[in-house]
Design a protein around this motif. Structure first.
Motif, PDB file in Angstrom:
ATOM      1  N   LEU B  12       8.959 -17.812   3.337  1.00 50.05           N
ATOM      2  CA  LEU B  12       7.941 -16.787   3.539  1.00 50.05           C
ATOM      3  C   LEU B  12       8.252 -15.536   2.741  1.00 50.05           C
ATOM      4  CD1 LEU B  12       7.365 -17.136   7.371  1.00 50.05           C
ATOM      5  CD2 LEU B  12       5.695 -17.590   5.583  1.00 50.05           C
ATOM      6  N   ASP B  95      -4.631   0.634  17.149  1.00 52.61           N
ATOM      7  CA  ASP B  95      -4.937  -0.777  17.378  1.00 52.61           C
ATOM      8  C   ASP B  95      -6.383  -1.169  17.098  1.00 52.61           C
ATOM      9  OD1 ASP B  95      -2.323  -1.010  18.305  1.00 52.61           O
ATOM     10  OD2 ASP B  95      -2.905  -0.570  20.377  1.00 52.61           O
ATOM     11  N   VAL B  96      -7.304  -0.230  17.222  1.00 49.96           N
ATOM     12  CA  VAL B  96      -8.717  -0.647  17.196  1.00 49.96           C
ATOM     13  C   VAL B  96      -9.485  -0.069  16.007  1.00 49.96           C
ATOM     14  CG1 VAL B  96     -10.872  -0.752  18.499  1.00 49.96           C
ATOM     15  CG2 VAL B  96      -8.681  -0.864  19.705  1.00 49.96           C
ATOM     16  N   HIS B  97      -9.457   1.234  15.854  1.00 54.38           N
ATOM     17  CA  HIS B  97     -10.297   1.860  14.824  1.00 54.38           C
ATOM     18  C   HIS B  97      -9.486   2.303  13.605  1.00 54.38           C
ATOM     19  CE1 HIS B  97     -13.369   1.690  17.852  1.00 54.38           C
ATOM     20  NE2 HIS B  97     -12.716   2.508  18.653  1.00 54.38           N
ATOM     21  N   ILE B  99      -8.721   1.062  10.655  1.00 53.20           N
ATOM     22  CA  ILE B  99      -9.256   0.956   9.295  1.00 53.20           C
ATOM     23  C   ILE B  99     -10.454   1.889   9.115  1.00 53.20           C
ATOM     24  CG2 ILE B  99     -10.199  -0.599   7.549  1.00 53.20           C
ATOM     25  CD1 ILE B  99      -7.206  -1.028   8.359  1.00 53.20           C
ATOM     26  N   PRO B 106      -1.545  -4.017   6.495  1.00 53.40           N
ATOM     27  CA  PRO B 106      -1.251  -5.021   5.474  1.00 53.40           C
ATOM     28  C   PRO B 106      -0.988  -6.417   6.007  1.00 53.40           C
ATOM     29  CG  PRO B 106       0.638  -3.585   5.800  1.00 53.40           C
ATOM     30  CD  PRO B 106      -0.463  -3.030   6.637  1.00 53.40           C
ATOM     31  N   TYR B 107      -0.504  -6.541   7.225  1.00 53.02           N
ATOM     32  CA  TYR B 107       0.060  -7.819   7.639  1.00 53.02           C
ATOM     33  C   TYR B 107      -0.974  -8.866   8.015  1.00 53.02           C
ATOM     34  CZ  TYR B 107       4.145  -4.914   7.550  1.00 53.02           C
ATOM     35  OH  TYR B 107       5.113  -4.041   7.140  1.00 53.02           O
ATOM     36  N   ARG B 108      -2.018  -8.470   8.675  1.00 52.81           N
ATOM     37  CA  ARG B 108      -3.034  -9.447   9.069  1.00 52.81           C
ATOM     38  C   ARG B 108      -4.267  -9.390   8.175  1.00 52.81           C
ATOM     39  NH1 ARG B 108      -2.988 -12.149  13.813  1.00 52.81           N
ATOM     40  NH2 ARG B 108      -5.235 -12.033  14.051  1.00 52.81           N
ATOM     41  N   THR B 109      -4.613  -8.197   7.749  1.00 48.82           N
ATOM     42  CA  THR B 109      -5.870  -8.083   7.009  1.00 48.82           C
ATOM     43  C   THR B 109      -5.662  -7.832   5.521  1.00 48.82           C
ATOM     44  OG1 THR B 109      -6.002  -5.708   7.411  1.00 48.82           O
ATOM     45  CG2 THR B 109      -7.016  -7.130   9.042  1.00 48.82           C
ATOM     46  N   GLY B 110      -4.440  -7.589   5.111  1.00 52.05           N
ATOM     47  CA  GLY B 110      -4.181  -7.359   3.691  1.00 52.05           C
ATOM     48  C   GLY B 110      -4.713  -6.029   3.194  1.00 52.05           C
ATOM     49  N   ILE B 111      -4.946  -5.111   4.086  1.00 50.63           N
ATOM     50  CA  ILE B 111      -5.472  -3.809   3.665  1.00 50.63           C
ATOM     51  C   ILE B 111      -4.303  -2.874   3.404  1.00 50.63           C
ATOM     52  CG2 ILE B 111      -6.876  -1.831   4.356  1.00 50.63           C
ATOM     53  CD1 ILE B 111      -8.593  -3.787   5.944  1.00 50.63           C
ATOM     54  N   LEU B 112      -4.063  -2.638   2.139  1.00 50.25           N
ATOM     55  CA  LEU B 112      -2.882  -1.881   1.727  1.00 50.25           C
ATOM     56  C   LEU B 112      -3.189  -0.425   1.437  1.00 50.25           C
ATOM     57  CD1 LEU B 112      -1.360  -4.474  -0.768  1.00 50.25           C
ATOM     58  CD2 LEU B 112      -0.987  -4.279   1.678  1.00 50.25           C
ATOM     59  N   GLU B 113      -4.439  -0.114   1.280  1.00 52.35           N
ATOM     60  CA  GLU B 113      -4.808   1.271   0.996  1.00 52.35           C
ATOM     61  C   GLU B 113      -5.984   1.660   1.887  1.00 52.35           C
ATOM     62  OE1 GLU B 113      -5.606   1.819  -3.126  1.00 52.35           O
ATOM     63  OE2 GLU B 113      -3.491   1.789  -3.657  1.00 52.35           O
ATOM     64  N   PRO B 114      -6.069   2.927   2.239  1.00 52.63           N
ATOM     65  CA  PRO B 114      -7.179   3.358   3.096  1.00 52.63           C
ATOM     66  C   PRO B 114      -8.516   3.219   2.371  1.00 52.63           C
ATOM     67  CG  PRO B 114      -5.457   5.029   2.979  1.00 52.63           C
ATOM     68  CD  PRO B 114      -5.138   4.014   1.929  1.00 52.63           C
ATOM     69  N   LEU B 115      -9.555   3.060   3.133  1.00 52.45           N
ATOM     70  CA  LEU B 115     -10.896   3.120   2.556  1.00 52.45           C
ATOM     71  C   LEU B 115     -11.063   4.461   1.861  1.00 52.45           C
ATOM     72  CD1 LEU B 115     -13.032   1.828   5.570  1.00 52.45           C
ATOM     73  CD2 LEU B 115     -12.167   0.516   3.639  1.00 52.45           C
TER      74      LEU B 115
END
Lengths: 503, 229
Positions: B12, B95-97, B99, B106-115
């Motif tokens: 991994l 936990d909820v809002h 993004i 990064p770990y579950r959604t792959g979002i590495l940078e803020p909108l």
């Protein structure tokens, strides 16, 4: 070395660009609910097979006996390639005890899906123009900028989604499949609304429900004072009156009421009332279709793809969206309760391998099998749900829906001589799976050369196979748009009637 | 095949994808901010003589969820962990809002940078955080006004303010502004929140003073001035 940050930075930057256009301009002026009849409704599901889903490891698999180069081309033992009766499609069902270096047993099945849905399946060949994930993903939804950079999702949102609250919802985070197009002339409501956590996202669709707060009437009074007096008259607002950020914010706030009055916080709530999710204690309820989608996607709480699929159905069913984008992740997903210790993973523990289809670099066949199985299971669940939903006049929602299994590119066609367990890199040559009553079903358009593993194209008018021809991304894009009934007047797109059910 | 768990961890960690080879970038995004149509003004005009010079290069940024929650915690004297919980269990921001409020995952959604821009759900998420925090503050203060952190100056009788025009009401509004937007309230802002109470008091309610405290706080805490910098 793995350097996802470098590359995915671009992808995630895309999330930001997405948001740029999601002010839902004019939402308040648009209808709160779609009233479209069956005749003029179409829905698009972009189901992304991120990382490179290979057609010669699925519906176009090659039997060793068919190839002059069977040992070195990615062919399968004859007995492993299933033919599906009354269909041109093939399928690979397989089991494995590991996935390359990952001791993760798995069982994968393609044949069940093909038998069940072959009449709505169409495989089209294509040769792409990039083996960079982000670039190829973007081109898979724009046809390599075939029409002013508009994405397929935006086309559908524009033509069929103007009456919807969120016409284009995109959930395949971490990929360029959710990036917006580059045609700034499109209405802002066409741009995708990003959703990162599908199961919890409905909580962000109402400003007060489920929140410990005073009487709702008082909150509304306070909002009015805030918007019409405090905000409107503050020195801050006036100094920054030209700020596009504040303009967007005002517009988005104006959209809040439409979202709230539509009660999407209930209609889209996947969870049931439970100790873990005490909805009723907070004045909330599960979606009336909650049980339906949970039964179909029972792992939604742990598998992001199932959560996305469940929400995608609810978005379509409730006429919130005309286009939804979901897909497999680049991130490893392990089942809840699975452990890396004590003898490795058990069957089912590895839900999604790291880097998804791209784990083919390490373990081509196992990855392709496992990932295709995941994609097909999600598609099957959505199809079954949509078939059971009446759109109007006896026409089901499925009758007007297309699933476009978008993928980045193909994989290498060669293998070490006779090897069953090998890695592959990216290859431009491949194609796409489309599933829909709107497409030319039970057809492979084009074909595959068994001696090279390369796909070849087809006549865009008749669909007749044309060895030596390669289909361009723009042709596939045009064919999809045509099958969806998109008005392409003035687009300059080629005509590809062979991809539509009725030509 | 070895079942050694170290193999799993090793694989991994060192899984090699194609990313390393990628020197190209995705097609460039639009290099201009999409046009945004300004909603028609719904405001009363500012006071005569109160002239400001609009910025010609107005670039603002939304506070991240983390920053916003910390600001609310500080301003309302609440422990950060008690600012807002969805379903009473899940931290609204973490936990909820996360993004929607400009975070990464990064770990579950792959979002590495803020909108880079706000989404349709961002104002709603911010509203939920502000409303929860303000309601908690008001609830706690009204349970023990003598030791209240923010609303202790209010004089309350039978659940209502004894006199909305009294000095303690203005003092409370000034505290709200000082705590939440770091400046004094203008006379117009004081008047607007007093008028809000009057409007609310016309609606039958057993605890209109506490409700007014909560929603006044919410109104100030969710102004654009409190959210952007």
């Amino acid at each position: 070395m793995f350097n996802a940050k470098f590359d995915r930075r671009n992808l995630l930057r895309g999330m930001g660009y997405l948001a740029a256009g999601t002010a839902l301009g004019g939402l308040g002026a648009r209808r709160a609910h779609a009233q479209a009849g069956a005749g003029d409704a179409r829905f698009l599901i972009v189901l992304t097979a991120s990382g490179g889903a290979s057609l010669i490891d699925s519906f176009l698999a090659i039997r060793a006996s068919e190839s002059a180069n069977a040992a070195t081309i990615n062919t399968y033992e004859d007995s492993r390639v299933q033919s599906i009766a009354d269909s041109p499609f093939r399928a690979i069902d397989t089991q494995g005890s590991d996935l390359g270096a990952l001791p993760a047993p798995f069982t994968a099945n393609q044949s069940n899906f093909v038998r069940k849905h072959k009449d709505d399946m169409m495989v089209v060949t294509c040769t792409g123009t990039s083996v960079n994930h982000a670039v190829a993903q973007k081109r898979a939804i724009t046809g390599n900028e075939a029409w002013a950079g508009r994405t397929l999702q935006e086309l559908v949102a524009m033509q069929y989604g103007d009456a919807f609250l969120l016409p284009n919802v995109v959930m395949a985070t971490g990929t360029a499949y959710i990036e917006p197009g580059t045609d700034k002339s499109l209405p802002s409501y066409c741009t995708g609304e990003p959703v990162a956590q599908p199961a919890l996202w409905p909580l962000s669709l109402h400003g007060t429900r489920g929140v410990k707060a005073p009487d709702r009437r008082f909150v509304e009074m306070a909002r009015r004072v805030r918007d019409e007096q405090l905000d409107a008259r503050s020195k801050f607002s006036r100094v920054f009156e030209k700020s596009p950020e504040l303009a967007r914010w005002r517009q988005q706030r104006a959209a809040t009421q439409a979202l709230e009055t539509s009660d999407l916080i209930t209609k889209l709530m996947l969870f049931e009332d439970s100790e873990q999710y005490p909805l009723s204690q907070h004045g909330l309820m599960e979606s009336p279709s909650g049980r339906l989608v949970r039964d179909r996607f029972p792992k939604f709480a742990e598998d992001p793809l199932e959560a996305q699929a469940a929400l995608a159905f609810l978005l379509l069913k409730n006429r919130v969206s005309a286009s939804v984008t979901l897909g497999t992740s680049f991130n490893a997903v392990l089942a809840e309760g699975s452990s890396l210790g004590g003898g490795g993973l058990q069957e089912g523990d590895l839900i999604n391998p790291p880097i998804g289809f791209d784990f083919s670099h390490q373990a081509h066949r196992g990855t392709q099998a496992m990932m295709w199985s995941r994609v097909l299971a999600a598609a099957d669940g959505l199809i079954e749900l949509l078939k059971a939903e009446e759109l109007a006049d006896g026409v089901s929602m499925w009758d007007r829906t297309m699933i476009y299994v978008a993928t980045d590119f193909g994989r290498d066609k060669v293998r070490p001589s006779g090897s069953e367990d090998f890695g592959t890199s990216h290859h431009l040559n491949n194609g796409f799976l489309l599933v829909s009553p709107l497409v030319n079903g039970n057809k492979v358009l084009g074909g595959v050369d068994p001696d090279t593993g390369l796909t070849y194209g087809f006549d865009p008018i008749t669909g007749a196979p044309e060895p030596g021809r390669e289909m361009a991304e723009a042709e596939i894009y045009a064919g999809i748009a045509g099958a969806l009934g998109i008005d392409t007047t003035g687009s300059g797109l080629p005509s590809v009637p062979a991809m539509s059910r009725n030509g | 095949m070895s079942r050694n768990p170290l193999n799993v961890a090793f694989a991994l960690l060192f899984v090699t994808g194609c990313m390393a080879d990628n020197v190209l970038k995705a097609e460039p995004p639009p290099d201009e901010t999409p046009p945004v149509t300004m909603p028609p003004p719904t405001t009363n005009p500012p006071p005569a003589g109160d002239v400001v010079v609009p910025s010609n290069n107005a670039r603002l940024k939304l506070k991240s969820g983390q920053l916003y929650a910390a600001a609310l915690a500080s301003g309302l004297e609440l422990p950060r962990a008690e600012v807002c919980h969805e379903l009473g269990l899940y931290d609204c921001v973490d936990d909820v809002h996360n993004i929607a409020l400009g975070g990464i995952e990064p770990y579950r959604t792959g979002i590495l940078e803020p909108l880079e821009e706000t989404t349709v759900t961002t104002p709603i998420a911010a509203d939920r955080v502000a409303l929860a925090a303000c309601t908690t503050r008001a609830e706690r203060d009204f349970a023990d006004l003598a030791n209240a952190k923010l609303f202790g100056a209010l004089v309350v009788k039978d659940g209502a303010l004894e006199d909305v025009s009294a000095a303690p009401v203005e003092a409370t509004i000034q505290r709200l502004y000082q705590r939440l937007v770091q400046r004094d309230a203008t006379s117009d802002e004081v008047a607007a929140l007093r008028d809000l109470y009057t409007e609310m008091a016309a609606t039958p309610s057993a605890d209109v003073a506490e409700s007014w405290a909560a929603v006044s706080c919410y109104a100030v805490a969710s102004t654009m001035e409190a959210l952007f910098y």
